[in-house]
Design a protein around this motif. Structure first.
Motif, mmCIF file in Angstrom:
data_model
loop_
_atom_site.group_PDB
_atom_site.id
_atom_site.type_symbol
_atom_site.label_atom_id
_atom_site.label_comp_id
_atom_site.label_asym_id
_atom_site.label_seq_id
_atom_site.Cartn_x
_atom_site.Cartn_y
_atom_site.Cartn_z
ATOM 1 N N CYS A 164 0.656 -1.185 0.201
ATOM 2 C CA CYS A 164 -0.292 0.354 -0.086
ATOM 3 C C CYS A 164 0.832 1.158 -0.091
ATOM 4 C CB CYS A 164 -1.288 -0.278 1.666
ATOM 5 S SG CYS A 164 -1.913 1.878 1.078
ATOM 6 N N LEU A 165 0.287 2.256 -0.677
ATOM 7 C CA LEU A 165 1.091 3.588 -0.921
ATOM 8 C C LEU A 165 -0.128 4.289 -0.500
ATOM 9 C CD1 LEU A 165 3.471 3.174 -4.589
ATOM 10 C CD2 LEU A 165 4.022 3.465 -1.881
ATOM 11 N N ALA A 166 0.479 5.900 -0.318
ATOM 12 C CA ALA A 166 -0.689 7.325 -0.424
ATOM 13 C C ALA A 166 1.194 8.538 -1.010
ATOM 14 C CB ALA A 166 -0.275 7.413 1.061
ATOM 15 N N ILE A 167 0.048 8.963 -1.576
ATOM 16 C CA ILE A 167 -0.251 9.817 -2.313
ATOM 17 C C ILE A 167 -0.377 10.931 -1.823
ATOM 18 C CG2 ILE A 167 0.205 10.710 -4.554
ATOM 19 C CD1 ILE A 167 -0.326 8.944 -6.023
ATOM 20 N N VAL A 168 0.674 12.008 -1.548
ATOM 21 C CA VAL A 168 0.063 13.428 -0.592
ATOM 22 C C VAL A 168 0.732 14.320 -2.002
ATOM 23 C CG1 VAL A 168 0.329 14.702 0.760
ATOM 24 C CG2 VAL A 168 0.123 11.594 1.212
ATOM 25 N N ALA A 169 0.130 15.481 -1.853
ATOM 26 C CA ALA A 169 0.256 16.983 -2.429
ATOM 27 C C ALA A 169 1.715 17.845 -1.162
ATOM 28 C CB ALA A 169 -0.684 17.144 -3.106
ATOM 29 N N LEU A 170 2.730 17.960 -2.072
ATOM 30 C CA LEU A 170 3.836 18.290 -0.518
ATOM 31 C C LEU A 170 2.827 20.615 -0.482
ATOM 32 C CD1 LEU A 170 6.679 17.447 -1.152
ATOM 33 C CD2 LEU A 170 5.049 16.509 0.532
ATOM 34 N N ASP A 171 2.080 20.640 -1.356
ATOM 35 C CA ASP A 171 1.335 21.595 -1.613
ATOM 36 C C ASP A 171 0.513 22.044 -1.118
ATOM 37 O OD1 ASP A 171 -0.025 21.472 -3.626
ATOM 38 O OD2 ASP A 171 1.413 22.766 -4.965
ATOM 39 N N GLY A 172 -0.036 21.460 -0.231
ATOM 40 C CA GLY A 172 -1.797 20.724 -0.233
ATOM 41 C C GLY A 172 -1.644 21.749 1.766
ATOM 42 N N PRO A 173 -3.117 21.165 2.077
ATOM 43 C CA PRO A 173 -3.246 21.661 3.193
ATOM 44 C C PRO A 173 -2.942 20.314 4.395
ATOM 45 C CG PRO A 173 -5.271 20.986 2.764
ATOM 46 C CD PRO A 173 -4.517 21.705 1.618
ATOM 47 N N GLY A 174 -1.737 20.699 5.635
ATOM 48 C CA GLY A 174 -2.187 19.388 6.397
ATOM 49 C C GLY A 174 -0.347 18.992 6.441
ATOM 50 N N VAL A 175 0.576 20.346 5.483
ATOM 51 C CA VAL A 175 1.723 19.013 5.406
ATOM 52 C C VAL A 175 2.568 20.966 5.678
ATOM 53 C CG1 VAL A 175 3.360 18.843 3.640
ATOM 54 C CG2 VAL A 175 0.922 18.167 3.321
ATOM 55 N N ASP A 176 3.582 20.065 6.512
ATOM 56 C CA ASP A 176 5.011 21.356 7.031
ATOM 57 C C ASP A 176 5.836 20.344 7.132
ATOM 58 O OD1 ASP A 176 5.265 22.970 8.964
ATOM 59 O OD2 ASP A 176 6.481 21.900 10.166
ATOM 60 N N LEU A 177 6.774 20.842 6.047
ATOM 61 C CA LEU A 177 8.008 20.607 5.712
ATOM 62 C C LEU A 177 9.561 21.090 6.754
ATOM 63 C CD1 LEU A 177 8.697 20.665 2.205
ATOM 64 C CD2 LEU A 177 7.385 19.178 3.409
#
Length: 747
Positions: A164-177
């Motif tokens: 199982c994989l997940a794909i997340v848009a890094l410019d979307g909400p809920g993302v902190d780098l």
């Protein structure tokens, strides 16, 4: 996939050259040394790299598989460029064939160059500190560490479990780098997700474990590129930097240090490429070879990076120098995903668990594989049962040669496997010769033939010599010794003093030879000085064939440390016919070095095949349960040490095959024969030491002693190993040859 459907070596060469030129013109390595502006620089260079076509590698192996990915990773490592190729390749490998809309959309944008992927193994990372995320109702939460260049990427692809994989848009909400400084370098990030929108992708069960192996191999490929770049820079520095009035590259300590680095780098390069090649061909054992390459590469590249810094000294310690960047890259890539320890654990699982599996047999091509089967069938019929048992019961000193066996195998023509048909040989390829040697080693057959001397006669002998001596060798009737070493001329053959003086139609020979192993042969291939005034000294040497029943020869045999024999041989006014000179008068150095070059090209392969056979005997012994105790193979320390040996055997086997491939195109360069000989000889020593540590005191019992393991096989292997490190030019001499011939360091 069939080998004919995969990209060729020429394609990889063009890819490498194109990337090297592009990165040299478009990438500034200084950008990787600081955090500010790094994300923008990476995004810009990735656009250019995608235009070079690298973003699609791994999608279709016909267009480019793991071997081509390794080429790109190596060039990025050498250029200190942290472009997200590793993540792009893993995304292609993981998602190609997946029909989920989110996967198809991401791959399309990735291949166009408009998307940049950051990949994380998350919960599957062998490093428990790498972090993990949870997925619920289309949203992801959690913490991921060590994510490469995330700030420059548009998407995160993260493993949830083995399918199982997940794909997340890094410019979307809920993302902190959060940028992370590791090994004093920027480029890694902590990624914190808090109910970030995510797509769930299901894959075939177990696929992601294969992606883990591919990812680790690619990281070691990048580390190899960094280590090699630092090494090449250091070799150039050693040629130019002067201390005490001369280039430091002339000092033996520097030469041997850099020779060791070259041996390690070649071992890493060959094993990585071999593993990737088997992967792309879907060979059943590709996972074993990947783990072996990773385990060796991680440790070897870190040793190289340390030696580079030692050689550069203080100049390489300044941050503005390129060497620190390469040092950091090597360590970051070789520690990641469990490093060498995880790879060795997997190698040990292959060797010991579920009944265990021996070292995989190489596919040497149809002709070599067929010959291997033919030779094994011949041994089963002619070298088995009571005959072999009687031979094995003899003391080791009487098992080096068996005249009846030599005559029997002489009837097959196999003694002349590699000879040209002009001389009655079979003109078999070097790989076929390896297949034959391997089969004889596994069958523990005695020595046959006189390959080095026969080759010298074919290269330099007269027609009369060729017609007289070669058929005897081919039939197994005659063994030739080598009379090279003297009390004052061991590895320094140019200093030999044995004299040959012409007297009418004869040569008169006087002198002493020592450490001669095949002293009991019919002939001696003898080096003697014919011009004592020649400058340089090696210009006054000639080569002779001396019948060992000639008058004036005194043989004083001695028992060797390994229970074999060699002899001191005295030549007192020994008269031989004028025509017994091989090659021209005073032209013996060419004959001698030509014969030794041929031998060194073979000897490394012969040694590693001995080690491979002995390893299998040890593996079976380690798996056996005795006296109610648990088998040694259950001990994690034993498993790790055995895995280390297995990985080093793969390096030796790859060096052997590489020498064979070079020989197929001509003559193996002396430095490559030396690399193979040095590595395999010292591997035999390490194997012997490890066997005693693993098996204990009983393994020290010598042959024919009550309770000796395998009739003293293991302790005898260790004592015998010393010969291979010392003979045919000591390994110290070989390291000087590697440094001077292979690296161009000053003499």
């Amino acid at each position: 996939m069939a080998a004919t459907e995969l990209p060729s070596d020429d394609v990889r060469t063009m890819l490498r050259d194109s990337l090297r030129g592009f990165l040299g013109a478009q990438w500034n390595p200084e950008a990787a040394a600081k955090a500010s502006g790094l994300a923008e620089a990476i995004a810009a260079i990735w656009t250019g790299l995608a235009g070079q076509g690298v973003a699609t590698l791994g999608r279709d192996f016909g267009e480019g598989g793991l071997r081509e990915i390794l080429v790109v990773m190596t060039e990025l490592g050498g250029s200190s460029c942290p472009a997200p190729m590793w993540s792009a390749a893993l995304a292609n490998l993981a998602l190609s064939g997946c029909r989920a809309e989110a996967a198809l959309d991401l791959l399309e944008r990735l291949h166009e160059g408009t998307a940049r992927v950051a990949f994380s193994f998350g919960a599957l990372d062998p490093d428990a500190d790498a972090g993990t995320i949870q997925l619920a109702d289309g949203h992801a939460s959690g913490l991921l560490r060590f994510v490469e260049v995330a700030e420059s990427c548009t998407h995160l692809v993260v493993c949830m479990e083995d399918s199982c994989l997940a794909i997340v848009a890094l410019d979307g909400p809920g993302v902190d780098l959060e940028p992370t400084r590791a090994m004093g370098a920027w480029g890694l990030y902590e990624v914190r997700l808090k109910e970030a929108p995510a797509s769930h992708i299901d894959l075939a069960s177990g696929d992601l474990d294969d992606r883990l192996l591919e990812g680790k191999l690619a990281l070691v490929g990048r580390a190899q590129g960094a280590a090699r770049a630092a090494f090449d820079m250091t070799v150039d520095y050693a040629r130019e930097r002067k201390q005490f009035g001369q280039p430091i590259g002339r000092f033996q300590a520097i030469q041997h240090k850099l020779a060791n680095c070259l041996i390690a780098l070649e071992g890493v390069r060959l094993t990585l490429d071999h593993a990737a090649h088997l992967h792309d061909r879907a060979d059943k054992d590709w996972r074993y070879f990947v783990n072996a390459a990773v385990a060796f590469g991680c440790d070897a590249l870190r040793r190289v990076s340390l030696e580079v810094q030692h050689t550069l000294g203080a100049i390489g310690y300044a941050e503005e120098h390129q060497a620190p960047r390469h040092f950091k890259r090597v360590h970051l890539d070789t520690v990641a995903l469990g490093g060498a320890a995880e790879a060795r654990r997997r190698v040990a699982t292959f060797l010991f668990d579920k009944g265990g599996t021996g070292l995989p047999q190489y596919d040497l091509g149809p002709a070599a594989n067929e010959l291997r089967d033919q030779a094994q069938a011949w041994l089963d019929e002619n070298w088995s049962g009571e005959r072999k048992a009687a031979f094995d019961a003899k003391p080791f000193s009487r098992r080096e040669f068996d005249p009846d066996f030599a005559l029997d195998i002489g009837k097959t023509g196999w003694i002349g496997l590699g000879w040209s048909r002009e001389f009655g040989g079979q003109a078999r390829s070097p790989l076929e010769q390896i297949a034959f040697i391997e089969t004889m080693e596994r069958g523990e057959a005695p020595r046959i033939g006189a390959a080095i001397q026969a080759n010298a006669i074919m290269m330099f002998g007269t027609p009369t010599q060729q017609e007289g001596y070669l058929p005897e060798i081919l039939r197994g009737e005659a063994m030739h010794g080598m009379g090279y070493s003297e009390p004052e001329a061991g590895s320094d053959l140019a200093a030999l003093r044995t004299r040959a003086v012409r007297d009418g139609d004869s040569w008169i020979i006087n002198g002493q030879k020592i450490w001669t192993t095949t002293w009991w042969g019919k002939y001696m291939f003898l080096a003697a000085r014919t011009d004592p005034e020649a400058k340089p000294p090696h210009a006054g040497i000639s080569m002779f064939i001396v019948p060992m029943d000639a008058a004036g020869i005194t043989i004083r045999p001695a028992t060797t440390m390994y229970d074999g024999t060699f002899a001191n041989i005295f030549y007192d006014n020994v008269r031989i016919p004028l025509e017994n000179i091989v090659g021209e008068v005073n032209g013996g150095w060419k004959v001698l070095t030509g014969a030794l070059a041929y031998e060194r090209g073979l000897v490394g392969g012969g040694i590693v095949l001995k080690v491979a056979h002995a390893f299998e005997q040890l593996r079976k012994r380690v798996m056996a349960q005795t006296s109610g105790a648990r088998p040694p193979g259950d001990d994690p320390v034993v498993r790790d040490r055995m895995a280390t040996l297995a990985c080093e055997i793969e390096v030796g086997r790859q060096l052997m095959v590489h020498c064979a491939e070079l020989a197929a195109d001509g003559i193996t360069p002396p430095e490559y024969g030396a690399i193979s000989k040095v590595f395999s000889g010292e591997l035999m020593e390490r194997f012997g030491e490890a066997a005693l540590d693993i098996l204990g005191m009983r393994a020290t019992l010598s042959e024919q002693m009550p309770g000796a393991l395998d009739n003293g096989r293991f302790e005898q292997n260790l004592r015998h190993s010393l010969m291979w490190v010392i003979s045919i030019g000591t390994n110290e001499i070989q390291r000087s040859l590697i440094a001077q011939r292979g690296l161009g360091l000053p003499r």
